[in-house]
Design a protein around this motif. Structure first.
Motif, PDB file in Angstrom:
ATOM      1  N   LEU A 145       0.783  -1.342   0.005  1.00  0.00           N
ATOM      2  CA  LEU A 145      -0.199  -0.197  -0.022  1.00  0.00           C
ATOM      3  C   LEU A 145       0.807   1.255  -0.103  1.00  0.00           C
ATOM      4  CD1 LEU A 145      -3.131   1.263   0.217  1.00  0.00           C
ATOM      5  CD2 LEU A 145      -2.547   1.187   2.752  1.00  0.00           C
ATOM      6  N   LEU A 146       1.966   1.130   0.858  1.00  0.00           N
ATOM      7  CA  LEU A 146       2.796   2.543   0.720  1.00  0.00           C
ATOM      8  C   LEU A 146       3.688   2.650  -0.536  1.00  0.00           C
ATOM      9  CD1 LEU A 146       4.441   2.146   4.501  1.00  0.00           C
ATOM     10  CD2 LEU A 146       2.956   3.889   3.560  1.00  0.00           C
ATOM     11  N   LEU A 147       4.104   1.461  -1.086  1.00  0.00           N
ATOM     12  CA  LEU A 147       4.675   1.631  -2.422  1.00  0.00           C
ATOM     13  C   LEU A 147       3.629   2.296  -3.560  1.00  0.00           C
ATOM     14  CD1 LEU A 147       6.774  -1.711  -2.560  1.00  0.00           C
ATOM     15  CD2 LEU A 147       7.664   0.775  -2.267  1.00  0.00           C
ATOM     16  N   GLN A 148       2.487   1.819  -3.474  1.00  0.00           N
ATOM     17  CA  GLN A 148       1.439   2.325  -4.354  1.00  0.00           C
ATOM     18  C   GLN A 148       1.125   3.460  -4.067  1.00  0.00           C
ATOM     19  OE1 GLN A 148       0.239   0.370  -6.867  1.00  0.00           O
ATOM     20  NE2 GLN A 148      -0.651   2.115  -7.825  1.00  0.00           N
ATOM     21  N   SER A 155       2.224   9.359  -6.200  1.00  0.00           N
ATOM     22  CA  SER A 155       2.532  10.647  -5.601  1.00  0.00           C
ATOM     23  C   SER A 155       3.769  11.026  -6.246  1.00  0.00           C
ATOM     24  CB  SER A 155       2.755  10.650  -4.001  1.00  0.00           C
ATOM     25  OG  SER A 155       1.908  10.402  -3.338  1.00  0.00           O
ATOM     26  N   GLY A 156       4.410  10.263  -6.918  1.00  0.00           N
ATOM     27  CA  GLY A 156       5.485  10.686  -7.788  1.00  0.00           C
ATOM     28  C   GLY A 156       6.941  10.374  -7.157  1.00  0.00           C
TER      29      GLY A 156
END
Length: 164
Positions: A93-96, A101-102
């Protein structure tokens, strides 16, 4: 009075015979080890050195040990599995979020190329099982056959531990 004495003696005889019968049934039901020794199907299915015949503990002790250790293993597996799933899911989830967010730029063509290369490598070696895998399977099968009572109670305890 004589009839009453006769009835009391009959009742005493019946109660004594009933107790003897109950003890005999209890001995037959509880002593599973002797039962297994006399059964040819047990030896045909699991081998001559398997099951309660080859063990130094009673069947009840084996079931208790297997069940308790299986429950502990299942309970720990459940808890550790939840933590691992939460960690992996949170990380993805954090990676996505970072990707959207760029903060991270993913080269999807390179990922696809690497995945296809890995697929080809796996297809080449997937038809053969290594000798160490076959040896492990043979040893595991032999262990299960020799310890069928402990193994089956462990599996039951494991499933109960997973459910609790």
């Amino acid at each position: 009075m004589a009839n009453r004495d006769k009835v009391e003696k009959l009742l005493e005889n019946v109660s004594v015979k009933k107790e003897e019968l109950e003890e005999e049934i209890y001995d037959k039901v509880v002593d599973l080890t002797e039962y297994a020794k006399r059964q040819r199907w047990w030896n045909k299915l699991f081998g001559k050195n398997s099951g309660p015949v080859a063990e130094k503990y009673s069947v009840a002790t084996q079931i208790a040990i297997g069940g308790v250790s299986g429950w502990c293993a299942g309970y720990l597996f459940q808890k550790v599995g939840k933590v691992a799933a939460t960690s992996v899911g949170g990380g993805l989830l954090l990676l996505q979020i970072a990707n959207n967010s760029g903060y991270i730029q993913v080269d999807w063509k390179r990922v696809e190329k690497d995945v296809n290369k890995a697929k080809k490598t796996l297809k080449k070696g997937s038809h053969q099982a290594g000798p160490e895998i076959n040896s492990f399977v043979d040893k595991s099968t032999e262990f299960v056959k020799k310890n069928i009572v402990v193994t089956s109670s462990f599996i039951g305890g494991f499933l109960l531990g997973m459910a609790s």
